[in-house]
Enzyme design. Structure first.
Site, PDB file in Angstrom:
ATOM      1  N   HIS A  41      -8.054  -5.977   6.813  1.00  0.00           N
ATOM      2  CA  HIS A  41      -7.767  -4.971   7.849  1.00  0.00           C
ATOM      3  C   HIS A  41      -8.058  -5.509   9.249  1.00  0.00           C
ATOM      4  CE1 HIS A  41      -6.420  -0.812   8.615  1.00  0.00           C
ATOM      5  NE2 HIS A  41      -6.942  -1.093   9.783  1.00  0.00           N
ATOM      6  N   HIS A  51       0.850  -1.184   0.000  1.00  0.00           N
ATOM      7  CA  HIS A  51       0.000   0.000   0.000  1.00  0.00           C
ATOM      8  C   HIS A  51       0.892   1.242   0.000  1.00  0.00           C
ATOM      9  CE1 HIS A  51      -3.969   1.945   1.509  1.00  0.00           C
ATOM     10  NE2 HIS A  51      -3.228   2.828   0.889  1.00  0.00           N
ATOM     11  N   GLU A 102      -2.470  -1.551  -3.341  1.00  0.00           N
ATOM     12  CA  GLU A 102      -3.576  -0.789  -2.761  1.00  0.00           C
ATOM     13  C   GLU A 102      -3.221   0.686  -2.721  1.00  0.00           C
ATOM     14  OE1 GLU A 102      -4.154  -2.457   1.114  1.00  0.00           O
ATOM     15  OE2 GLU A 102      -5.360  -4.086   0.305  1.00  0.00           O
TER      16      GLU A 102
HETATM   17  C1  LIG Z   1      -6.495  -1.021   3.040  1.00  0.00           C
HETATM   18  C2  LIG Z   1      -6.069  -1.599   4.324  1.00  0.00           C
HETATM   19  O1  LIG Z   1      -6.853  -1.783   5.227  1.00  0.00           O
HETATM   20  C3  LIG Z   1      -4.688  -1.972   4.511  1.00  0.00           C
HETATM   21  O2  LIG Z   1      -4.320  -2.660   3.408  1.00  0.00           O
HETATM   22  C4  LIG Z   1      -3.762  -0.818   4.561  1.00  0.00           C
HETATM   23  O3  LIG Z   1      -2.761  -1.037   3.614  1.00  0.00           O
HETATM   24  C5  LIG Z   1      -3.047  -0.722   5.854  1.00  0.00           C
HETATM   25  O4  LIG Z   1      -2.183   0.376   5.719  1.00  0.00           O
HETATM   26  P1  LIG Z   1      -1.030   0.579   6.789  1.00  0.00           P
HETATM   27  O5  LIG Z   1      -0.141  -0.647   6.704  1.00  0.00           O
HETATM   28  O6  LIG Z   1      -0.368   1.859   6.331  1.00  0.00           O
HETATM   29  O7  LIG Z   1      -1.703   0.669   8.116  1.00  0.00           O
HETATM   30  N1  LIG Z   2      -6.257  -4.750   2.740  1.00  0.00           N
HETATM   31  C1  LIG Z   2      -5.855  -5.110   4.087  1.00  0.00           C
HETATM   32  C2  LIG Z   2      -4.369  -5.309   4.132  1.00  0.00           C
HETATM   33  O1  LIG Z   2      -3.724  -5.361   3.102  1.00  0.00           O
HETATM   34  C3  LIG Z   2      -3.687  -5.489   5.422  1.00  0.00           C
HETATM   35  O2  LIG Z   2      -4.367  -4.869   6.492  1.00  0.00           O
HETATM   36  P1  LIG Z   2      -3.746  -5.157   7.958  1.00  0.00           P
HETATM   37  O3  LIG Z   2      -3.729  -6.657   8.133  1.00  0.00           O
HETATM   38  O4  LIG Z   2      -2.354  -4.584   7.955  1.00  0.00           O
HETATM   39  O5  LIG Z   2      -4.682  -4.475   8.911  1.00  0.00           O
END
Ligand SMILES: CC(=O)[C@@H](O)[C@H](O)COP(=O)(O)O
Ligand SMILES: NCC(=O)COP(=O)(O)O
Length: 239
Positions: free
Chosen positions: A191, A43, A70
């Site tokens: 998440h 992300h 993402e």
């Molecule tokens: C979209 C989502 O919920 C996660 O994929 C996000 O990438 C978390 O981002 P951080 O790792 O910056 O918290």
């Molecule tokens: N889209 C959710 C993700 O890639 C990871 O979320 P998290 O497990 O770091 O909260």
């Protein structure tokens, strides 16, 4: 069985904290695949707090499982990055610049026309599109009108309520998943999923295709080791 896509954002956080290349993000991604991960998720945020834009190019050239990028498509730099790398999937997440993490899905009703354009652009480039949404049936229904291939259910609310009342916590997600299934939408989720809440979720959500997990998995790996941790998450997903 839903696929496990390991989000390596937090590996990049650790790497960036000292300015060098330890841990080596590319090596960790390849090891995650070797340990059984069925996808790698990143992300890249505009402030590059963890995943840097260059990381995406470096990873794309070597990983062989599904690559999921993402981010917020309102950032032109993100759009250019995705189109240049053509990952298996792009997941559109409506994060603002100052957010500590993702904390909401798209208002697919309000932004339907904009999302239709974004989805068409990425699909024309041969990239599967997933839209990050809250478990709200109206948002799922409007997401289907954008032409997206999949939605990703934002699972923080489930994770927060799981310990207190998992039967109640799962309800909106089952309803949203059933709506997605009926509309022919592919279904992802992510998440705050972790070793405690994942199996209950995965066994009750119909036709779940992929979970992307990062923060809890990387945290668990500090105690349990990365290979063992990935295997433990995979066992939570096996029926
Ligand atoms: C979209 C989502 O919920 C996660 O994929 C996000 O990438 C978390 O981002 P951080 O790792 O910056 O918290
Ligand atoms: N889209 C959710 C993700 O890639 C990871 O979320 P998290 O497990 O770091 O909260």
């Amino acid at each position: 069985m839903a696929k496990l896509s390991v989000n390596i954002n937090k590996i990049a956080t650790l790497r960036n904290s000292r300015g060098g290349n330890n841990p080596d993000l590319v090596k960790v991604a390849l090891d995650c695949e070797r340990f059984g991960a069925e996808g790698i998720t990143v992300h890249p945020r505009p402030d590059e707090r963890h995943i840097r834009y260059q990381d995406v190019f470096d990873l794309k050239s070597v990983i062989h499982t599904e690559f999921n990028i993402e981010g917020n498509c309102s950032e032109q730099k993100f759009v250019d990055l995705v189109l240049a790398n053509k990952p298996a999937q792009v997941t559109l997440v409506p994060d603002a610049l100052g957010q500590i993490t993702s904390n909401h899905g798209w208002d697919t009703i309000k932004h339907k026309s904009y999302l239709q354009d974004m989805v068409a652009m990425f699909k024309a480039a041969g990239i599967r599109v997933s839209i990050f949404v809250d478990p709200v049936i109206e948002m799922v229904e409007a997401a289907a009108l954008t032409g997206t291939d999949r939605i990703e259910l934002y699972t923080e609310a489930y994770a927060q309520e799981y310990a207190a009342n998992k039967e109640q916590a799962i309800k909106p997600y089952v309803a949203a998943a059933e709506a997605a299934n009926a509309l022919g939408l592919g279904l992802n989720a992510g998440h705050d999923l972790d070793l405690q809440n994942l199996k209950y979720f995965a066994t009750r959500i119909p036709n779940l295709l992929e979970v992307s997990i990062g923060h809890a998995l990387v945290s668990d790996a500090l105690y349990l080791g990365l290979e063992n941790t990935i295997q433990m998450y995979l066992r939570q997903l096996s029926n």
